[in-house]
Design a protein around this motif. Structure first.
Motif, PDB file in Angstrom:
ATOM      1  N   THR A   1      -2.376  45.466  57.652  1.00  0.00           N
ATOM      2  CA  THR A   1      -3.779  45.238  58.005  1.00  0.00           C
ATOM      3  C   THR A   1      -4.541  44.937  56.714  1.00  0.00           C
ATOM      4  O   THR A   1      -5.285  45.776  56.207  1.00  0.00           O
ATOM      5  CB  THR A   1      -4.392  46.482  58.689  1.00  0.00           C
ATOM      6  N   PRO A   2      -4.360  43.747  56.162  1.00  0.00           N
ATOM      7  CA  PRO A   2      -4.946  43.451  54.849  1.00  0.00           C
ATOM      8  C   PRO A   2      -6.479  43.384  54.838  1.00  0.00           C
ATOM      9  O   PRO A   2      -7.080  43.407  53.782  1.00  0.00           O
ATOM     10  CB  PRO A   2      -4.336  42.089  54.486  1.00  0.00           C
TER      11      PRO A   2
ATOM     12  N   SER B   1      -3.405  58.916  49.420  1.00  0.00           N
ATOM     13  CA  SER B   1      -3.582  57.950  50.519  1.00  0.00           C
ATOM     14  C   SER B   1      -4.497  56.803  50.097  1.00  0.00           C
ATOM     15  O   SER B   1      -4.213  55.637  50.406  1.00  0.00           O
ATOM     16  CB  SER B   1      -4.148  58.654  51.757  1.00  0.00           C
ATOM     17  N   VAL B   2      -5.578  57.119  49.397  1.00  0.00           N
ATOM     18  CA  VAL B   2      -6.466  56.071  48.876  1.00  0.00           C
ATOM     19  C   VAL B   2      -5.669  55.150  47.952  1.00  0.00           C
ATOM     20  O   VAL B   2      -5.764  53.921  48.035  1.00  0.00           O
ATOM     21  CB  VAL B   2      -7.683  56.674  48.134  1.00  0.00           C
ATOM     22  N   PHE B   3      -4.863  55.747  47.092  1.00  0.00           N
ATOM     23  CA  PHE B   3      -4.036  54.974  46.167  1.00  0.00           C
ATOM     24  C   PHE B   3      -3.057  54.086  46.937  1.00  0.00           C
ATOM     25  O   PHE B   3      -2.893  52.904  46.620  1.00  0.00           O
ATOM     26  CB  PHE B   3      -3.283  55.919  45.219  1.00  0.00           C
ATOM     27  N   GLY B   4      -2.405  54.643  47.975  1.00  0.00           N
ATOM     28  CA  GLY B   4      -1.472  53.859  48.785  1.00  0.00           C
ATOM     29  C   GLY B   4      -2.147  52.693  49.485  1.00  0.00           C
ATOM     30  O   GLY B   4      -1.614  51.590  49.540  1.00  0.00           O
ATOM     31  N   LEU B   5      -3.339  52.937  50.019  1.00  0.00           N
ATOM     32  CA  LEU B   5      -4.092  51.872  50.678  1.00  0.00           C
ATOM     33  C   LEU B   5      -4.476  50.776  49.688  1.00  0.00           C
ATOM     34  O   LEU B   5      -4.371  49.583  49.981  1.00  0.00           O
ATOM     35  CB  LEU B   5      -5.339  52.449  51.355  1.00  0.00           C
ATOM     36  N   PHE B   6      -4.885  51.194  48.495  1.00  0.00           N
ATOM     37  CA  PHE B   6      -5.269  50.224  47.462  1.00  0.00           C
ATOM     38  C   PHE B   6      -4.054  49.415  46.997  1.00  0.00           C
ATOM     39  O   PHE B   6      -4.114  48.185  46.926  1.00  0.00           O
ATOM     40  CB  PHE B   6      -5.908  50.952  46.274  1.00  0.00           C
ATOM     41  N   ILE B   7      -2.975  50.098  46.691  1.00  0.00           N
ATOM     42  CA  ILE B   7      -1.762  49.417  46.211  1.00  0.00           C
ATOM     43  C   ILE B   7      -1.225  48.469  47.279  1.00  0.00           C
ATOM     44  O   ILE B   7      -0.826  47.348  46.979  1.00  0.00           O
ATOM     45  CB  ILE B   7      -0.682  50.448  45.806  1.00  0.00           C
ATOM     46  N   GLY B   8      -1.199  48.927  48.521  1.00  0.00           N
ATOM     47  CA  GLY B   8      -0.712  48.078  49.605  1.00  0.00           C
ATOM     48  C   GLY B   8      -1.540  46.820  49.763  1.00  0.00           C
ATOM     49  O   GLY B   8      -1.016  45.740  50.024  1.00  0.00           O
TER      50      GLY B   8
ATOM     51  N   GLU C   1     -13.244  51.948  55.989  1.00  0.00           N
ATOM     52  CA  GLU C   1     -12.093  52.233  56.849  1.00  0.00           C
ATOM     53  C   GLU C   1     -10.977  52.910  56.051  1.00  0.00           C
ATOM     54  O   GLU C   1     -10.333  53.844  56.539  1.00  0.00           O
ATOM     55  CB  GLU C   1     -11.580  50.944  57.491  1.00  0.00           C
ATOM     56  N   SER C   2     -10.755  52.452  54.843  1.00  0.00           N
ATOM     57  CA  SER C   2      -9.731  53.056  53.988  1.00  0.00           C
ATOM     58  C   SER C   2     -10.065  54.510  53.673  1.00  0.00           C
ATOM     59  O   SER C   2      -9.196  55.382  53.719  1.00  0.00           O
ATOM     60  CB  SER C   2      -9.592  52.264  52.684  1.00  0.00           C
ATOM     61  N   LEU C   3     -11.327  54.782  53.367  1.00  0.00           N
ATOM     62  CA  LEU C   3     -11.744  56.161  53.080  1.00  0.00           C
ATOM     63  C   LEU C   3     -11.612  57.047  54.324  1.00  0.00           C
ATOM     64  O   LEU C   3     -11.240  58.221  54.220  1.00  0.00           O
ATOM     65  CB  LEU C   3     -13.168  56.194  52.538  1.00  0.00           C
ATOM     66  N   LYS C   4     -11.885  56.476  55.490  1.00  0.00           N
ATOM     67  CA  LYS C   4     -11.747  57.224  56.743  1.00  0.00           C
ATOM     68  C   LYS C   4     -10.279  57.586  56.979  1.00  0.00           C
ATOM     69  O   LYS C   4      -9.954  58.722  57.349  1.00  0.00           O
ATOM     70  CB  LYS C   4     -12.285  56.388  57.910  1.00  0.00           C
ATOM     71  N   ILE C   5      -9.395  56.645  56.757  1.00  0.00           N
ATOM     72  CA  ILE C   5      -7.959  56.893  56.926  1.00  0.00           C
ATOM     73  C   ILE C   5      -7.507  57.988  55.960  1.00  0.00           C
ATOM     74  O   ILE C   5      -6.848  58.956  56.357  1.00  0.00           O
ATOM     75  CB  ILE C   5      -7.158  55.589  56.684  1.00  0.00           C
ATOM     76  N   ALA C   6      -7.872  57.857  54.701  1.00  0.00           N
ATOM     77  CA  ALA C   6      -7.483  58.844  53.688  1.00  0.00           C
ATOM     78  C   ALA C   6      -8.078  60.215  54.013  1.00  0.00           C
ATOM     79  O   ALA C   6      -7.414  61.247  53.825  1.00  0.00           O
ATOM     80  CB  ALA C   6      -7.930  58.381  52.304  1.00  0.00           C
ATOM     81  N   PHE C   7      -9.322  60.239  54.505  1.00  0.00           N
ATOM     82  CA  PHE C   7      -9.955  61.504  54.866  1.00  0.00           C
ATOM     83  C   PHE C   7      -9.175  62.197  55.991  1.00  0.00           C
ATOM     84  O   PHE C   7      -8.911  63.399  55.925  1.00  0.00           O
ATOM     85  CB  PHE C   7     -11.410  61.276  55.295  1.00  0.00           C
ATOM     86  N   PHE C   8      -8.808  61.449  57.019  1.00  0.00           N
ATOM     87  CA  PHE C   8      -8.060  62.042  58.125  1.00  0.00           C
ATOM     88  C   PHE C   8      -6.706  62.567  57.662  1.00  0.00           C
ATOM     89  O   PHE C   8      -6.300  63.670  58.045  1.00  0.00           O
ATOM     90  CB  PHE C   8      -7.878  61.031  59.269  1.00  0.00           C
TER      91      PHE C   8
END
Length: 187
Positions: A28-29, A146-153, A35-42
Motif C-alpha cells: 500500500t505505497p 513499526s513506524v520505521f518498518g512503514l517508512f522503510i517499506g 495512517e502510518s502513525l495510526k497503524i504503528a499506534f495500534f
C-alpha cells in the motif's frame, strides 16, 4: 529481569509488527503519515497491552507452578522464538495482501501480532517482572519499530525482504529464555 533484557524482548516481539508494517507499506505505497502513525499506534497499543493480560493470568496461578516457573518461562520464550523463525522460513507465496487502511484488518493484524506478547506476559508473571515498565517499554518499542518498518517499506519496498526481522526476533527470544533458565539453574 533487567531493563536491558526487557528492551531486547521488546525488540524481539516487535519484529512481527516490523515485518507486517514493511509488507503493508510495500503493498500500500500510498499510505499517508497519519495512517502510518495510526497503524504503528495500534501495533504498539496491542503489543504493550497484551503482556498485561498475560501477566494477570500468569499471576493467578503462579503459586501452584512456582517451583518450575523458570522452565515454563524458558519453554514459552523458546516456543515463540522457534515459531517466529519457522514462520519466516516458510514459503509465503500464499500470503494475501491486506488493506491495512480498513479498521477491521488493522485490528485483526494488531491482535495477531500481539498474541506472542500475551504469552510473554504470562512468563513475566513467573519471572517477577515489573509489568508496567515492561508493557510501556514493549509498546513504545513496537510503535517506533513499526513506524520505521512503514517508512522503510515505503522508501525501499522493492529491495527489502522482511524474513530477516522475524528470524532475528525469534533468535532474540530463544536467547533471553536460555539466559533466564541458565541463571536460575546455576546462580
Amino acid at each position: 529481569m533487567s531493563l536491558i533484557e526487557i528492551f531486547i524482548i521488546g525488540i524481539g516481539l516487535a519484529m512481527d509488527c516490523f515485518a507486517v508494517s514493511l509488507s503493508c507499506s510495500i503493498s500500500t505505497p500510498c499510505l499517508k503519515k497519519r495512517e502510518s502513525l495510526k497503524i504503528a499506534f495500534f501495533f504498539g497499543l496491542f503489543q504493550g497491552g497484551m503482556p498485561v493480560l498475560g501477566w494477570l493470568i500468569g499471576k493467578s496461578f503462579y503459586n501452584s507452578v512456582s517451583s518450575i516457573d523458570h522452565w515454563i518461562a524458558f519453554s514459552i520464550l523458546a516456543i515463540i522464538g522457534i515459531k517466529m523463525i519457522t514462520e519466516a522460513i516458510k514459503d509465503n507465496s500464499e500470503k494475501q495482501n491486506f488493506n491495512i487502511k480498513i479498521f477491521k484488518v488493522l485490528l485483526l493484524l494488531s491482535v495477531a501480532t500481539s498474541i506472542d506478547a500475551f504469552v510473554i506476559g504470562m512468563s513475566f508473571a513467573f519471572l517477577q517482572v515489573s509489568i508496567l515498565t515492561a508493557a510501556i517499554s514493549i509498546g513504545v518499542i513496537t510503535f517506533l519499530i513499526s513506524v520505521f518498518g512503514l517508512f522503510i517499506g515505503k522508501q525501499f519496498g522493492a529491495i527489502i525482504n522482511s524474513k530477516w526481522a522475524e528470524i532475528s526476533g525469534g533468535i532474540i527470544l530463544i536467547g533471553i529464555g536460555a539466559k533466564t533458565l541458565i541463571q536460575h539453574l546455576y546462580f
